[in-house]
Scaffold this motif. Structure first.
Motif, PDB file in Angstrom:
ATOM      1  N   GLY A 116       0.889  -1.223  -0.074  1.00  9.52           N
ATOM      2  CA  GLY A 116      -0.145   0.286  -0.052  1.00  9.52           C
ATOM      3  C   GLY A 116       0.773   1.377   0.037  1.00  9.52           C
ATOM      4  O   GLY A 116       0.377   2.273  -0.341  1.00  9.52           O
ATOM      5  N   LYS A 171       3.933   2.673   6.458  1.00  9.64           N
ATOM      6  CA  LYS A 171       3.218   2.844   7.673  1.00  9.64           C
ATOM      7  C   LYS A 171       3.733   2.582   8.925  1.00  9.64           C
ATOM      8  O   LYS A 171       3.966   3.125  10.204  1.00  9.64           O
ATOM      9  N   PHE A 230       7.126   1.374   9.336  1.00 11.83           N
ATOM     10  CA  PHE A 230       8.552   1.600   9.108  1.00 11.83           C
ATOM     11  C   PHE A 230       9.305   0.484   9.603  1.00 11.83           C
ATOM     12  O   PHE A 230      10.545   0.751  10.030  1.00 11.83           O
ATOM     13  N   THR A 258       9.033  -2.587   7.592  1.00 11.60           N
ATOM     14  CA  THR A 258       8.924  -3.480   6.670  1.00 11.60           C
ATOM     15  C   THR A 258      10.485  -3.653   5.821  1.00 11.60           C
ATOM     16  O   THR A 258      11.099  -2.810   5.293  1.00 11.60           O
ATOM     17  N   GLY A 297      -2.854   0.177   5.264  1.00 13.46           N
ATOM     18  CA  GLY A 297      -2.043   0.468   4.169  1.00 13.46           C
ATOM     19  C   GLY A 297      -2.716   0.606   2.726  1.00 13.46           C
ATOM     20  O   GLY A 297      -2.255   1.559   2.249  1.00 13.46           O
ATOM     21  N   ARG A 298      -3.373  -0.518   2.402  1.00 11.28           N
ATOM     22  CA  ARG A 298      -3.798  -0.535   1.155  1.00 11.28           C
ATOM     23  C   ARG A 298      -4.989   0.616   0.864  1.00 11.28           C
ATOM     24  O   ARG A 298      -5.677   0.714  -0.346  1.00 11.28           O
ATOM     25  N   GLN A 314      -4.296  -5.498  -4.550  1.00 10.05           N
ATOM     26  CA  GLN A 314      -4.011  -5.566  -3.250  1.00 10.05           C
ATOM     27  C   GLN A 314      -5.031  -5.255  -2.441  1.00 10.05           C
ATOM     28  O   GLN A 314      -5.680  -5.851  -1.347  1.00 10.05           O
ATOM     29  N   GLU A 368      -6.040  -8.633  -0.651  1.00  8.42           N
ATOM     30  CA  GLU A 368      -5.404  -8.544   0.744  1.00  8.42           C
ATOM     31  C   GLU A 368      -6.598  -8.138   1.724  1.00  8.42           C
ATOM     32  O   GLU A 368      -6.622  -8.695   2.740  1.00  8.42           O
TER      33      GLU A 368
HETATM   34  O1  F6P Z   1       2.881  -7.342   4.292  1.00  8.16           O
HETATM   35  C1  F6P Z   1       1.716  -6.662   3.881  1.00  8.16           C
HETATM   36  C2  F6P Z   1       1.711  -5.258   4.171  1.00  8.16           C
HETATM   37  O2  F6P Z   1       1.521  -5.044   5.452  1.00  8.16           O
HETATM   38  C3  F6P Z   1       0.587  -4.378   3.647  1.00  8.16           C
HETATM   39  O3  F6P Z   1      -0.508  -4.528   4.250  1.00  8.16           O
HETATM   40  C4  F6P Z   1       0.959  -2.946   3.515  1.00  8.16           C
HETATM   41  O4  F6P Z   1       0.436  -2.067   2.555  1.00  8.16           O
HETATM   42  C5  F6P Z   1       2.654  -3.218   2.907  1.00  8.16           C
HETATM   43  O5  F6P Z   1       2.899  -4.582   3.754  1.00  8.16           O
HETATM   44  C6  F6P Z   1       3.600  -2.188   3.718  1.00  8.16           C
HETATM   45  O6  F6P Z   1       3.572  -1.834   5.012  1.00  8.16           O
HETATM   46  P1  F6P Z   1       4.401  -0.664   5.521  1.00  8.16           P
HETATM   47  O7  F6P Z   1       3.608   0.539   4.917  1.00  8.16           O
HETATM   48  O8  F6P Z   1       4.126  -0.692   6.824  1.00  8.16           O
HETATM   49  O9  F6P Z   1       5.727  -0.665   4.993  1.00  8.16           O
END
Ligand code: F6P
Length: 549
Positions: free
Chosen positions: A159, A211, A213, A215, A272-273, A354, A358
Motif C-alpha cells: 500500500g 506505515k 517503518f 517493513t 496500508g491499502r 492488493q 488482501e
Molecule cells: O505485508 C503486507 C503489508 O503489511 C501491506 O498491508 C502493506 O501495505 C505493506 O505490507 C507495506 O507496509 P508498510 O507501509 O508498513 O511498510
C-alpha cells in the motif's frame, strides 16, 4: 449455527432464496433478457458523480437484484457501513477503527476516534504536505549542495507503493514534466539500481513510505539509498535535505536517521491499502501539485457520500459488491477481471489486486470460524486493447465464467496531438465492441449465414452471456480517479461485510515474512535452520552451489 446461536450465512433464508432463484433462472440468455425488456440498456444503469455505470449486461433480473439487496440487509451491510464512517473499531482482529473516509472529509467535519476529532489532524498533515510539495515544485527546497530537486524516488511496498505509483501513472498528464518521479518497491537490488542509475544524487529526494517503518524491503532499500546518496555527497547532514518519511511510527523513523521534522504522519486507523490519499500520497502530490491532489480527494468524498446516503436501489458500490457475490457464490466464478481502456490506467488493476485480495482473501470469518462459502475473487487484468490480443480468447470461448469491469473515457487526454486524439474513437469502438461480443456472442446460424464451412461453425460460434459492467466517464481527471478508487474501496467493503470477514487485517502475509527471516542465514552463511523441510533444504543447497558458496 454460530456459537452465538445465529444462523450461518449460507443457511440464512436470504442466501437460500438466492440459491433457489439461481436454480430457477437456469442458463440466462442475455439476448432474451434484452428482447424481453427494450428499456434494459438505460434501465440497468446508474450514475455516481462523473461515472456512468451500465450493468445491463449481467446475468440478472429485477428479482435477482431484489434478493441480493435483501441479503445485504440481512447481513447488516448498512449497519457496518455506518459504524465504519462513525469511527468504530470494526477491524476487530487488530482492534482498530477503519477511517480512510476521514482522509477526505471536509475541514469542518467531526469524526471521532476514542472521543477525539481526527479531522483537524488530517488537514494539518495535508497542509504540511502542500507546503512541502510547493517548496519542491518551486525549487525553494534545495538539495544539500544547493541544487534544485529534480528527482523524487518513492521507496515503499504494498500500500505504500501501489497507490501512489498507480495514481502517478493515471495522472501523468497532470504532472510537472520537469520532475522525474520513480517508485521503488522490490527488495531485488535491481529495482533501486534502475531507478537511480541515471540520477544525480544532489538533485534527488527520497520519500520513504512505510506505515510501520519496519517493513524489511523498504528499510533495506532506504538504507541502500542513503549509502548511494552519502557515497556521492559525503556528508551525513545531506540526509536531512534528501530524505523524508511517511509513516505512523515516529520512533522507527528517528531510529533510521530521518529527522521527524521531515516526517509526514498518518494513523493506525488508515489501512496500508487504503492509504494513498493520506501522507502516503506525498510523491503524487509533489508530481501533480496540492490543488490537483485536493480535487482527487473531492472525488473520493463524492463517492463516500453516495455510498453513505444513496438508497440501496441506486447505490453503486453496493450494486458492484452484490454482483460480485452473485457470481462468486452463486455461479462459482473464481476470478474478476478489471479491463481499463486507458493507457494511463495501466497500473490500476495491480492496485486493485492488493485492495481486493488482501482485504477479502480470508477463510476465517469475524466470528473466528471457517467460512463455508467463497470469499474474495482473484482480481486480474491489464489495459483492454492489449488484453484483446492476449487473453480475451479465454474470456470469450474458454470454459470459465469471468465477470469483467470495462472502464473507459469519452475524451482523450488534452495534451495529445490531434492525430493521436483521433485514435480515441478506435480505442473506444473496441471498448464497446468487446462487451457487446461478450454479452451477445454469435449464434451458429449467424456463423453459417456468413458462409463458414460447417466443420468450422462450432469454432467460430461465440456463446456469449459473459457478464460485464461498463464504467464510462467523460475524461480522466484527479476527481474521477478519486471516484473510481472510492467505488472499489466500498465495493470491497460490501463484499467483506456480506461474507462476514474482517476486510481490514492481513494476517495471511505474516508467515512468509517470518520464514524469510529464518531462511536468510541459511543462504548467506550456510547456517543450519532447525526444522527446515526437505524440499526447501535441497533448494537452499542448490542455490548455494549455484552461487559458489
Ligand atoms: O505485508 C503486507 C503489508 O503489511 C501491506 O498491508 C502493506 O501495505 C505493506 O505490507 C507495506 O507496509 P508498510 O507501509 O508498513 O511498510
Amino acid at each position: 449455527m454460530n456459537a452465538d446461536g445465529r444462523t450461518r450465512l449460507h443457511q440464512t433464508p436470504e442466501w437460500t432464496a438466492l440459491a433457489k432463484h439461481r436454480e430457477e433462472l437456469g442458463e440466462v440468455r442475455l439476448r432474451e433478457l434484452f428482447a424481453a425488456d427494450p428499456g434494459r440498456g438505460t434501465g440497468y444503469a446508474l450514475r455516481v458523480g462523473d461515472l456512468y455505470v451500465d450493468y445491463s449486461k449481467h446475468l440478472i433480473t429485477d428479482e435477482t437484484l431484489r434478493l441480493l439487496r435483501e441479503l445485504a440487509v440481512a447481513t447488516d451491510v448498512f449497519g457496518l457501513r455506518d459504524a465504519m464512517f462513525r469511527g468504530e473499531r470494526i477491524n476487530t482482529t487488530e482492534d482498530r477503527a477503519v477511517l480512510h473516509t476521514a482522509l477526505r472529509a471536509p475541514r469542518d467535519a467531526v469524526i471521532e476516534v476514542d472521543g477525539e476529532n481526527v479531522v483537524p489532524a488530517v488537514h494539518a498533515v495535508l497542509d504540511r504536505m502542500a507546503d512541502f510539495a510547493g517548496r519542491i515544485r518551486s525549487g525553494e527546497w534545495a538539495g544539500h549542495t544547493g541544487k534544485r530537486i529534480r528527482n523524487v524516488v518513492n521507496i515503499g511496498i504494498g500500500g505504500s507503493d501501489l497507490g501512489p505509483a498507480m495514481a502517478y501513472e493515471v495522472l501523468r498528464a497532470f504532472t510537472d514534466r520537469d520532475l522525474t518521479v520513480r517508485f521503488v518497491s522490490n527488495v531485488d537490488g535491481a529495482d533501486l539500481h534502475e531507478a537511480t542509475r541515471d540520477l544525480d544524487p544532489s538533485e534527488t529526494l527520497f520519500v520513504i513510505a512505510s506505515k510501520t517503518f519496519t517493513t524489511i524491503e523498504t528499510v533495506t532499500n532506504a538504507t541502500s539509498a542513503r549509502t548511494w546518496l552519502l557515497n556521492a555527497l559525503g556528508d551525513e547532514e545531506a540526509v536531512a535535505r534528501h530524505f523524508v518519511a511517511l509513516s505512523t511510527n515516529a520512533g522507527k523513523v528517528a531510529e533510521f536517521g530521518i529527522d521527524t521534522a521531515n516526517m509526514f504522519e498518518f494513523w493506525d486507523w488508515v489501512g496500508g491499502r487504503y492509504s494513498y490519499d493520506s501522507a502516503i500520497g506525498l510523491s503524487l502530490m509533489i508530481a501533480i501539485g496540492p490543488e490537483r491532489f485536493r480535487e482527487m480527494l473531492d472525488g473520493f468524498r463524492l463517492v463516500d457520500e453516495h455510498f453513505r446516503t444513496a438508497p440501496a436501489e441506486s447505490n453503486v458500490p453496493l450494486l458492484l459488491g452484490l454482483l460480485g457475490v452473485w457470481y462468486g457464490n452463486f455461479h462459482d466464478a473464481q476470478s474478476h477481471a478489471v479491463l481499463p481502456y486507458s493507457h494511463y490506467l495501466s497500473k490500476f488493476t495491480a492496485y486493485l489486486q492488493q485492495l481486493d485480495m488482501e482485504s477479502n482473501g480470508k477463510y476465517v470469518g469475524r466470528d473466528g470460524r471457517e467460512v463455508e462459502w467463497q470469499t474474495g475473487p482473484v482480481v486480474w487484468g491489464t489495459p483492454g486493447t492489449n488484453g484483446q490480443h492476449a487473453y480475451y480468447q479465454l474470456i470469450h470461448q474458454g470454459t470459465k465464467l469471468i465477470p469483467a469491469d470495462f472502464i473507459g473515457f469519452a475524451e482523450p487526454v488534452a495534451e495529445l496531438s490531434d492525430e493521436l486524439k483521433a485514435q480515441h474513437d478506435l480505442l473506444m469502438a473496441n471498448f464497446f465492441a468487446q462487451t457487446q461480443a461478450l454479452a451477445f456472442g454469435k449464434t451458429p446460424d449467424e456463423v453459417r449465414g456468413e458462409g463458414v464451412p460447417e466443420e468450422l461453425v462450432p469454432h467460430r460460434t461465440f456463446k456469449g452471456d459473459h457478464p460485464t459492467t461498463t464504467v464510462l466517464a467523460r475524461e480522466l481527471t484527479p476527481s474521477v480517479l478519486g471516484q473510481l478508487v472510492a467505488l472499489y474501496e466500498h465495493k470491497v467493503f460490501v463484499q467483506g461485510a456480506i461474507w462476514g470477514i474482517d476486510s481490514f487485517d492481513q494476517w495471511g502475509v505474516e508467515l512468509g515474512k517470518v520464514l524469510a527471516k529464518r531462511v536468510e542465514p541459511a543462504l548467506t552463511e550456510g547456517a543450519d535452520v532447525p526444522g527446515l523441510d526437505a524440499s526447501t533444504q535441497a533448494l537452499v543447497a542448490a542455490y548455494r552451489e549455484l552461487r559458489g558458496r
